[in-house]
Enzyme design. Structure first.
Site, short mmCIF file in Angstrom:
data_model
loop_
_atom_site.label_atom_id
_atom_site.label_comp_id
_atom_site.label_asym_id
_atom_site.label_seq_id
_atom_site.Cartn_x
_atom_site.Cartn_y
_atom_site.Cartn_z
CE LYS A 5 38.55 40.63 14.53
NZ LYS A 5 37.22 40.37 13.99
CB CYS A 99 35.27 44.21 7.51
SG CYS A 99 36.37 44.94 8.72
N PRO A 105 25.67 37.37 3.97
CG PRO A 105 24.86 35.69 2.57
CD PRO A 105 26.03 36.60 2.77
CG ASP A 289 40.28 36.96 8.28
OD1 ASP A 289 39.55 37.45 7.39
OD2 ASP A 289 39.86 36.63 9.40
#
Ligand code: UD1
Length: 404
Positions: A5, A99, A105, A289
């Site tokens: 992804k 998420c 930022p 992740d």
């Protein structure tokens, strides 16, 4: 293994810079992919996903705004700013959603684009950007190696006038894949995957057909599931070169992994107590992740896991849910500690972001009781029908609607 992804989304955005129809093969039906097609269709171009092929075609139109609703759907909405400035010379959009794993930022994207000739103003949530004279090559050092900002600046530099030297770039495999995609379309990018990337701008890019790299986070999800639930799984199209840190940690707990060609046979029969201590960081460090997935891989281990997060401020949203599953978990600022405490009971669990959601699924399967997991919409961002994946591996897992 499906395509990554995090490689796919920037490639879809960059496709708008290519002349003609770009086709991305093996494209999964993720909600973030649908958010991407929505952005493209909303600005008068075309993106269609059919038979796992995503075709993208840029058309001129006088629409120069991406609505706030769409921008809020995913963080990767910001990756459209460079391609649309190149195409339209003007774009209005909004701060991206995504998420809530930290403040996230976009200052490096904006600062770098300004150095390359864009004029950008941000008023509250609205971003108004113009590119009066095209992107200009420059020398730019990123404040920190942001994946998204590196991707934005690679895109802008690819079609800039002159040479761009980007320093302190992110080195993630998904950066290298974006460069490979753009180079196949005629860009001249050298050094992707290293801290310094040099890009000779070209006037136009031609359309291509492309398959992004396999998903290392998905691979980590399967490894975690085998580690926590035991059993044997053959993974095809396995991204071996990016997995060694994760594999080595799990091997300490008794996981066996055999590589052959581009496959991996992953086997776990016996749990071996292991204490694991690691920190996440920018690639090639351990991926932020994969942190929640490592936690889920360890849910049945009698050793402890100590995980220090150095990329995002709010990565451990799953810890209170893991507590409900019988783990002793403690979060102290950026440090997470977990150890098995007591057996779990039936519970309702709440996912608050994509990888935390996947970690809850793996942990719930490993605990063998019946759990209900809420927040599946987060998981759908990055996994296409996660219930089908685990059903094929022998799990009893179903998607249920609110009333059931
Ligand atoms: C990408 C991945 C995400 C992964 C993350 C880090 C995609 C679609 N998402 O997110 O899954 O967790 O990389 O590997 O590829 N930052 C700034 N200013 C900026 C940009 C970033 O301060 O302009 C900070 C972020 O708040 C964060 C750090 O930089 O603390 C890294 O973020 P970044 O690498 O940009 O992550 P994403 O590209 O958003």
């Amino acid at each position: 293994m499906p395509v990554a992804k995090n490689a796919l989304l920037p490639i879809v955005a960059a496709s708008l810079m290519l002349d003609g129809e770009t086709v991305i093969d093996n494209c999964p039906a993720l909600s973030d992919v649908f958010a991407s097609t929505e952005i493209i269709n909303s600005i008068g171009s075309t993106a269609v996903l059919e038979d796992r092929k995503l075709s993208v075609f840029y058309s001129d139109s006088n629409c120069d705004e991406i609505s706030e609703d769409i921008c809020l759907k995913m963080r990767s909405a910001i990756l459209y700013i460079a391609p649309l400035l190149y195409r339209k010379q003007k774009i209005n959009m909004y701060m991206p959603g995504g998420c809530k794993i930290g403040s996230r930022p976009i200052d490096i994207h904006i600062d770098g684009l300004k150095k390359m000739g864009a004029k950008i103003e941000i008023n509250e949530n609205k971003i108004s950007a113009e590119l009066p004279n095209g992107f200009k090559g420059c020398r730019y050092k990123l404040r920190l190696p942001s994946v998204g900002a590196t991707q934005t600046l690679i895109m802008a530099a690819s079609i800039a006038d002159g040479i761009t030297v980007l320093q302190n770039c992110a080195r993630e495999p998904e950066i290298t894949d974006l460069a490979r995609f753009l180079n196949s379309a005629g860009a001249k990018i050298i050094g992707a995957g290293k801290s310094e990337i040099i890009i000779q701008g070209v006037p136009t890019l031609k359309s291509v057909e492309y398959t992004p790299i396999p998903d290392r986070i998905f691979a980590a999800t399967i490894l975690s599931a085998v580690n926590a639930c035991k059993g044997k799984v053959l993974i095809k199209n396995y991204p071996m070169e990016y997995m060694s840190l994760f594999e080595n940690m799990l091997k300490n707990t008794g996981l066996k992994i055999f590589h052959f060609n581009n496959k991996a046979m992953v086997i776990k029969y016996h749990e071996k107590k292991a204490d694991i201590q690691t920190h996440t960081g920018y690639y090639p460090c351990f991926s932020t992740d994969m942190g929640p997935l490592l936690s889920s891989a360890m849910v049945n281990n009698k050793g402890y896991l100590r995980l220090y997060e150095s990329v995002f401020e709010n990565r451990f949203s799953y810890f209170s849910q893991f507590q409900k599953m019988g783990l002793y978990c403690k979060v102290n600022n950026k440090e997470y500690f977990q150890v098995l405490q007591k057996s779990s009971h039936n519970e309702e669990l709440y996912a608050e972001d994509l990888r935390a959601g996947a970690a809850l699924v793996v942990a719930a399967l490993a605990k063998k009781n019946r759990f209900i997991i809420h927040g599946v919409q987060y998981i759908d961002r990055g996994y296409e029908n996660i219930e089908d994946v685990f059903t094929r591996l022998g799990a009893d897992i179903r998607r249920i609607s609110g009333e059931e």
